[in-house]
Design a protein around this motif. Structure first.
Motif, PDB file in Angstrom:
ATOM      1  N   GLY A 186      -6.511 131.068  78.890  1.00  0.00           N
ATOM      2  CA  GLY A 186      -5.544 131.776  79.581  1.00  0.00           C
ATOM      3  C   GLY A 186      -5.844 132.211  80.952  1.00  0.00           C
ATOM      4  O   GLY A 186      -5.021 133.038  81.527  1.00  0.00           O
ATOM      5  N   ILE A 187      -6.862 131.538  81.584  1.00  0.00           N
ATOM      6  CA  ILE A 187      -6.911 131.881  82.966  1.00  0.00           C
ATOM      7  C   ILE A 187      -6.213 131.228  83.804  1.00  0.00           C
ATOM      8  O   ILE A 187      -5.550 132.014  84.935  1.00  0.00           O
ATOM      9  CB  ILE A 187      -8.583 131.201  83.237  1.00  0.00           C
ATOM     10  CG1 ILE A 187      -9.388 131.922  82.375  1.00  0.00           C
ATOM     11  CG2 ILE A 187      -8.790 131.186  84.717  1.00  0.00           C
ATOM     12  CD1 ILE A 187     -10.964 131.735  82.807  1.00  0.00           C
ATOM     13  N   ALA A 188      -5.811 129.949  83.782  1.00  0.00           N
ATOM     14  CA  ALA A 188      -4.435 129.564  84.649  1.00  0.00           C
ATOM     15  C   ALA A 188      -3.250 130.514  84.678  1.00  0.00           C
ATOM     16  O   ALA A 188      -2.538 130.775  85.285  1.00  0.00           O
ATOM     17  CB  ALA A 188      -4.151 128.029  83.979  1.00  0.00           C
ATOM     18  N   THR A 189      -2.885 130.943  83.170  1.00  0.00           N
ATOM     19  CA  THR A 189      -1.682 131.605  83.101  1.00  0.00           C
ATOM     20  C   THR A 189      -1.842 133.187  83.850  1.00  0.00           C
ATOM     21  O   THR A 189      -0.947 133.446  84.241  1.00  0.00           O
ATOM     22  CB  THR A 189      -1.470 132.088  81.839  1.00  0.00           C
ATOM     23  OG1 THR A 189      -1.212 130.579  80.681  1.00  0.00           O
ATOM     24  CG2 THR A 189      -0.416 132.933  81.247  1.00  0.00           C
ATOM     25  N   MET A 190      -3.067 133.738  83.840  1.00  0.00           N
ATOM     26  CA  MET A 190      -3.432 134.874  84.570  1.00  0.00           C
ATOM     27  C   MET A 190      -3.144 134.633  86.012  1.00  0.00           C
ATOM     28  O   MET A 190      -2.695 135.534  86.512  1.00  0.00           O
ATOM     29  CB  MET A 190      -4.861 135.388  84.064  1.00  0.00           C
ATOM     30  CG  MET A 190      -5.281 136.583  84.803  1.00  0.00           C
ATOM     31  SD  MET A 190      -6.952 137.047  84.372  1.00  0.00           S
ATOM     32  CE  MET A 190      -7.860 135.833  85.155  1.00  0.00           C
ATOM     33  N   LEU A 191      -3.650 133.481  86.450  1.00  0.00           N
ATOM     34  CA  LEU A 191      -3.494 133.301  88.057  1.00  0.00           C
ATOM     35  C   LEU A 191      -1.918 133.217  88.416  1.00  0.00           C
ATOM     36  O   LEU A 191      -1.405 133.598  89.144  1.00  0.00           O
ATOM     37  CB  LEU A 191      -4.365 132.085  88.315  1.00  0.00           C
ATOM     38  CG  LEU A 191      -5.532 131.951  88.414  1.00  0.00           C
ATOM     39  CD1 LEU A 191      -6.381 130.558  88.606  1.00  0.00           C
ATOM     40  CD2 LEU A 191      -6.061 132.860  89.771  1.00  0.00           C
ATOM     41  N   TYR A 192      -1.514 132.300  87.613  1.00  0.00           N
ATOM     42  CA  TYR A 192      -0.084 132.105  87.553  1.00  0.00           C
ATOM     43  C   TYR A 192       0.915 133.292  87.700  1.00  0.00           C
ATOM     44  O   TYR A 192       1.718 133.661  88.537  1.00  0.00           O
ATOM     45  CB  TYR A 192       0.602 130.857  86.741  1.00  0.00           C
ATOM     46  CG  TYR A 192       2.299 130.999  86.817  1.00  0.00           C
ATOM     47  CD1 TYR A 192       2.656 130.266  88.054  1.00  0.00           C
ATOM     48  CD2 TYR A 192       2.924 131.857  85.948  1.00  0.00           C
ATOM     49  CE1 TYR A 192       4.160 130.380  88.131  1.00  0.00           C
ATOM     50  CE2 TYR A 192       4.343 131.643  86.137  1.00  0.00           C
ATOM     51  CZ  TYR A 192       4.959 131.049  87.274  1.00  0.00           C
ATOM     52  OH  TYR A 192       6.236 131.233  87.586  1.00  0.00           O
ATOM     53  N   ASP A 193       0.656 134.127  86.600  1.00  0.00           N
ATOM     54  CA  ASP A 193       1.405 135.621  86.424  1.00  0.00           C
ATOM     55  C   ASP A 193       1.301 136.238  87.695  1.00  0.00           C
ATOM     56  O   ASP A 193       2.193 136.897  88.248  1.00  0.00           O
ATOM     57  CB  ASP A 193       0.948 136.184  85.223  1.00  0.00           C
ATOM     58  CG  ASP A 193       1.324 135.338  84.065  1.00  0.00           C
ATOM     59  OD1 ASP A 193       2.347 134.385  83.917  1.00  0.00           O
ATOM     60  OD2 ASP A 193       0.998 135.952  82.944  1.00  0.00           O
ATOM     61  N   ALA A 194       0.115 136.370  88.268  1.00  0.00           N
ATOM     62  CA  ALA A 194      -0.334 137.074  89.513  1.00  0.00           C
ATOM     63  C   ALA A 194       0.307 136.632  90.281  1.00  0.00           C
ATOM     64  O   ALA A 194       1.256 137.351  91.462  1.00  0.00           O
ATOM     65  CB  ALA A 194      -1.945 137.178  89.722  1.00  0.00           C
ATOM     66  N   ILE A 195       0.504 135.298  90.948  1.00  0.00           N
ATOM     67  CA  ILE A 195       1.015 134.712  91.934  1.00  0.00           C
ATOM     68  C   ILE A 195       2.533 134.620  91.687  1.00  0.00           C
ATOM     69  O   ILE A 195       3.242 134.902  93.041  1.00  0.00           O
ATOM     70  CB  ILE A 195       0.612 133.159  92.409  1.00  0.00           C
ATOM     71  CG1 ILE A 195       0.631 132.969  93.693  1.00  0.00           C
ATOM     72  CG2 ILE A 195       1.479 132.152  91.740  1.00  0.00           C
ATOM     73  CD1 ILE A 195      -0.808 133.678  94.411  1.00  0.00           C
ATOM     74  N   GLU A 196       3.035 134.621  90.617  1.00  0.00           N
ATOM     75  CA  GLU A 196       4.552 134.826  90.655  1.00  0.00           C
ATOM     76  C   GLU A 196       4.826 136.204  91.084  1.00  0.00           C
ATOM     77  O   GLU A 196       5.925 136.468  91.652  1.00  0.00           O
ATOM     78  CB  GLU A 196       4.854 134.694  89.096  1.00  0.00           C
ATOM     79  CG  GLU A 196       6.422 134.780  89.005  1.00  0.00           C
ATOM     80  CD  GLU A 196       7.094 134.508  87.729  1.00  0.00           C
ATOM     81  OE1 GLU A 196       7.348 135.554  87.094  1.00  0.00           O
ATOM     82  OE2 GLU A 196       6.623 133.411  87.071  1.00  0.00           O
ATOM     83  N   LYS A 197       4.172 137.228  90.695  1.00  0.00           N
ATOM     84  CA  LYS A 197       4.493 138.710  91.013  1.00  0.00           C
ATOM     85  C   LYS A 197       4.435 138.931  92.541  1.00  0.00           C
ATOM     86  O   LYS A 197       5.188 139.464  93.150  1.00  0.00           O
ATOM     87  CB  LYS A 197       3.549 139.490  90.158  1.00  0.00           C
ATOM     88  CG  LYS A 197       3.953 139.835  88.679  1.00  0.00           C
ATOM     89  CD  LYS A 197       2.993 140.774  88.106  1.00  0.00           C
ATOM     90  CE  LYS A 197       3.288 140.678  86.605  1.00  0.00           C
ATOM     91  NZ  LYS A 197       2.111 141.033  85.879  1.00  0.00           N
TER      92      LYS A 197
END
Length: 174
Positions: A103-114
């Motif tokens: 889930g680390i890539a997803t966590m990074l992606y979600d933060a950058i999208e926001k």
């Protein structure tokens, strides 16, 4: 006890933070090991070697330094990073193979999208490697066209993708 025993303990929870200049050597190492261990099904050894060499160039540090770069850490150690070029282009997303599928890539992606949406981006783009293609498709990105990019003496294929973002309200209605 002589051997290591695996128990059902949870890994420390990952955290996010901005990149610091002192992170550059470890980010270059994550970049190289990610390419070496995760892209072999999609790229030849020669392509992987040319791609990994990008981390040796002085431009690698300058590139990350000019972008919004977030780092995921586990027990305070960097394990992955993502960078946003301008307001709307994901330039890099690399995860250490030891923490893939946690889930680390997803966590990074979600933060950058926001962050991109908060900066006014209406669309996010990425030139996804063949290895990362499914990751971005699962997050709503659609392929626009294929690219062939020169890296050293090799050519690497990737897919230019885009995703429409929802507008972020700036303030409360009066």
């Amino acid at each position: 006890m002589g051997g290591r025993t695996l128990t059902a303990q949870a890994l420390p929870k990952p955290a996010l933070r901005p990149m610091l200049p002192t992170d550059l050597p470890v980010l270059a190492a994550i970049f190289r090991v990610s390419i070496a261990e995760l892209t072999g099904d999609d790229y030849s050894e020669a392509q992987q070697a040319a791609w990994a060499e990008v981390a040796e160039a002085p431009e690698f540090a300058a590139r990350l330094g000019k972008q919004l770069t977030l780092i995921a850490t586990v027990a305070s150690a960097p394990v992955a990073f993502i960078s946003l070029k301008g307001a709307d282009h994901i330039d890099m997303l690399y995860v250490h193979p030891g923490v893939v599928r946690q889930g680390i890539a997803t966590m990074l992606y979600d933060a950058i999208e926001k962050l991109a949406a908060a900066r006014g981006a209406r669309v996010l783009t990425v030139d996804a490697s063949d290895t990362a293609l499914k990751f971005f498709q699962k997050r709503g990105f659609e392929g626009v066209h294929r690219n062939t990019v020169p890296v050293g003496d090799e050519w690497l294929g990737n897919t230019h993708m885009k995703k429409a973002l929802q507008a972020v309200p700036v303030g409360r209605p009066s």
